[in-house]
Design a protein around this motif. Structure first.
Motif, PDB file in Angstrom:
ATOM      1  N   GLU A 171      38.156  39.280  41.711  1.00  0.00           N
ATOM      2  CA  GLU A 171      37.342  38.592  40.709  1.00  0.00           C
ATOM      3  C   GLU A 171      37.767  38.989  39.293  1.00  0.00           C
ATOM      4  O   GLU A 171      37.811  38.145  38.384  1.00  0.00           O
ATOM      5  CB  GLU A 171      35.860  38.918  40.932  1.00  0.00           C
ATOM      6  CG  GLU A 171      34.905  38.133  40.042  1.00  0.00           C
ATOM      7  CD  GLU A 171      34.882  36.650  40.358  1.00  0.00           C
ATOM      8  OE1 GLU A 171      34.339  35.892  39.523  1.00  0.00           O
ATOM      9  OE2 GLU A 171      35.409  36.241  41.417  1.00  0.00           O
ATOM     10  N   LYS A 212      40.967  37.074  38.680  1.00  0.00           N
ATOM     11  CA  LYS A 212      40.725  35.630  38.578  1.00  0.00           C
ATOM     12  C   LYS A 212      40.107  35.250  37.242  1.00  0.00           C
ATOM     13  O   LYS A 212      40.487  34.251  36.614  1.00  0.00           O
ATOM     14  CB  LYS A 212      39.817  35.186  39.723  1.00  0.00           C
ATOM     15  CG  LYS A 212      39.524  33.685  39.732  1.00  0.00           C
ATOM     16  CD  LYS A 212      38.628  33.337  40.908  1.00  0.00           C
ATOM     17  CE  LYS A 212      38.297  31.841  40.906  1.00  0.00           C
ATOM     18  NZ  LYS A 212      37.396  31.495  42.054  1.00  0.00           N
ATOM     19  N   GLN A 213      39.138  36.034  36.794  1.00  0.00           N
ATOM     20  CA  GLN A 213      38.429  35.724  35.553  1.00  0.00           C
ATOM     21  C   GLN A 213      39.126  36.274  34.312  1.00  0.00           C
ATOM     22  O   GLN A 213      38.748  35.939  33.190  1.00  0.00           O
ATOM     23  CB  GLN A 213      37.002  36.278  35.621  1.00  0.00           C
ATOM     24  CG  GLN A 213      36.163  35.707  36.757  1.00  0.00           C
ATOM     25  CD  GLN A 213      35.961  34.210  36.633  1.00  0.00           C
ATOM     26  OE1 GLN A 213      35.993  33.646  35.539  1.00  0.00           O
ATOM     27  NE2 GLN A 213      35.746  33.550  37.768  1.00  0.00           N
TER      28      GLN A 213
END
Length: 290
Positions: free
Chosen positions: A232, A235-236
Motif C-alpha cells: 500500500e 502503491k500510494q
C-alpha cells in the motif's frame, strides 16, 4: 578477442562511498584464464554507493569494448540494486518513459542509460553475452574482497597498487594517489526536497504467544500485514520515516545507514527521497517489476 587480451575467466566489481552521498570510489578486477589479473579503479568526490557500484560495472564493460573482446563473460557484484536494475527493472522503466511505478523519475538514469547502451552494443557488435551474477559481500570471496579494497582506497584517496596485465592507456583506470587524472563520472543526482506525505500506521508484530502452533500462525499473519502495508505504501507513493522503516523491514537504524539511499527489501526497492537540508529522512518504496 584481440591478441593483447587473453580469455577472461571472470570479472568482479564493487563500489564504496563515505557518507552516501560523499566521496566515493569503485573497483574492478578482471581475472584471465591464464592466471593474469588486471585491476581498475576510480574516484568521485560527491556521489552515492549505488552510483559507484554502477560505475565499476561500466568500467568493466568499457574495457571489453575498448579491447574488442568477443567472448561471453561472467560479471560478479554484491549489488542487488545493479543486478535487478539491469536484468529486471529497466524494461519497466523504459515502458514508462523512465518513470517509477509511483511516477517519480528513475534515480541514476544517466548511468542506467550508459549501462544499457554498453550491454546492447557489446551484444550486437561483439557478441558478448553478460552473465550478471550476485555474490555476497564481505563473505570471503577473493574477487569481491579485492574490489572492495580498491574501491575503499580510492574513496579515501589512499595509495593502492593496481595489477596491470593489459595496456593501461587503453583502459579507464586511474590512481589519484599516483597523480593520475580520474575520468569524471556523470554528475551525481541532487536529491529534491520532498514534503512528508500521509503516513500509514505500521502493524506491531506479536511475539509473546506461548503455543508454538498459534505462534507460527500469528507470525505468518503479522508478516502478511507487513507485506500488505508495504504494498500500500508503494502503491500510494506514501513516504515513511526512518523509524517507521525500521519497524516495517526489521532492519536496524545502524544497518540502514550502511545500506545507503537505494537498496532492496523483499519485493520492493527502498529509496531515500530527502535532501541534506531536511531535518528528517523520508523513504519511498517501489514494487519491483512494476
Amino acid at each position: 578477442m584481440t591478441d593483447d587480451v587473453p580469455e577472461i575467466k571472470a570479472i568482479y566489481t564493487d563500489g564504496a562511498c563515505s557518507g552516501n552521498p560523499g566521496p566515493g570510489g569503485w573497483g574492478t578486477v578482471i581475472y584471465f584464464v591464464d592466471g593474469q589479473i588486471h585491476e581498475l579503479g576510480g574516484y568521485e568526490p560527491g556521489t552515492t554507493n549505488n552510483r559507484m557500484e554502477m560505475q565499476a560495472a561500466i568500467a568493466a564493460l568499457q574495457f571489453l569494448q575498448q579491447h574488442d573482446y568477443h567472448t561471453p563473460i561472467e560479471l560478479n557484484t554484491d549489488s542487488k540494486y545493479l543486478i535487478h536494475g539491469i536484468t529486471q527493472w529497466m524494461r519497466g522503466w523504459k515502458r514508462k518513459g523512465w518513470k517509477t511505478a509511483a511516477g517519480k523519475a528513475v534515480l541514476n538514469k544517466d548511468l542506467w542509460l550508459a549501462l544499457d547502451e554498453l550491454t546492447q552494443t557489446l551484444n550486437a557488435e561483439q557478441k558478448v553475452a553478460i552473465d550478471w551474477n550476485y555474490v555476497k559481500g564481505h563473505a570471503g570471496n577473493v574477487g569481491n574482497e579485492r574490489c572492495d579494497e580498491i574501491a575503499r582506497a580510492f574513496s579515501q584517496k589512499r595509495t593502492i597498487s593496481l595489477k596491470k596485465s593489459v595496456d593501461a592507456n587503453a583502459g579507464n583506470s586511474s590512481n589519484p594517489a599516483a597523480g593520475a587524472v580520474v575520468k569524471p563520472n556523470p554528475k551525481s543526482r541532487t536529491p529534491k526536497n520532498v514534503d512528508p506525505q500521509t503516513k500509514i500506521p505500521l502493524p506491531t508484530i506479536d511475539t509473546t504467544l506461548s503455543d508454538m502452533s498459534d505462534t507460527r500462525i500469528n507470525r505468518v499473519s503479522n508478516m502478511l500485514k507487513l507485506l500488505q502495508t508495504a504494498d500500500e505504501l508503494a502503491k500510494q507513493g506514501y513516504l515513511i520515516t526512518t523509524s517507521e522503516l525500521v519497524v516495517l523491514t526489521g532492519v536496524s537504524a545502524i544497518e540502514l545507514a550502511k545500506r545507503g539511499d537505494d537498496w532492496t527489501w523483499r519485493n520492493w526497492t527502498v529509496s531515500c527521497v530527502s535532501s541534506e537540508s531536511d531535518q528528517e529522512k523520508f523513504w519511498q518504496l517501489e514494487r519491483i517489476g512494476e
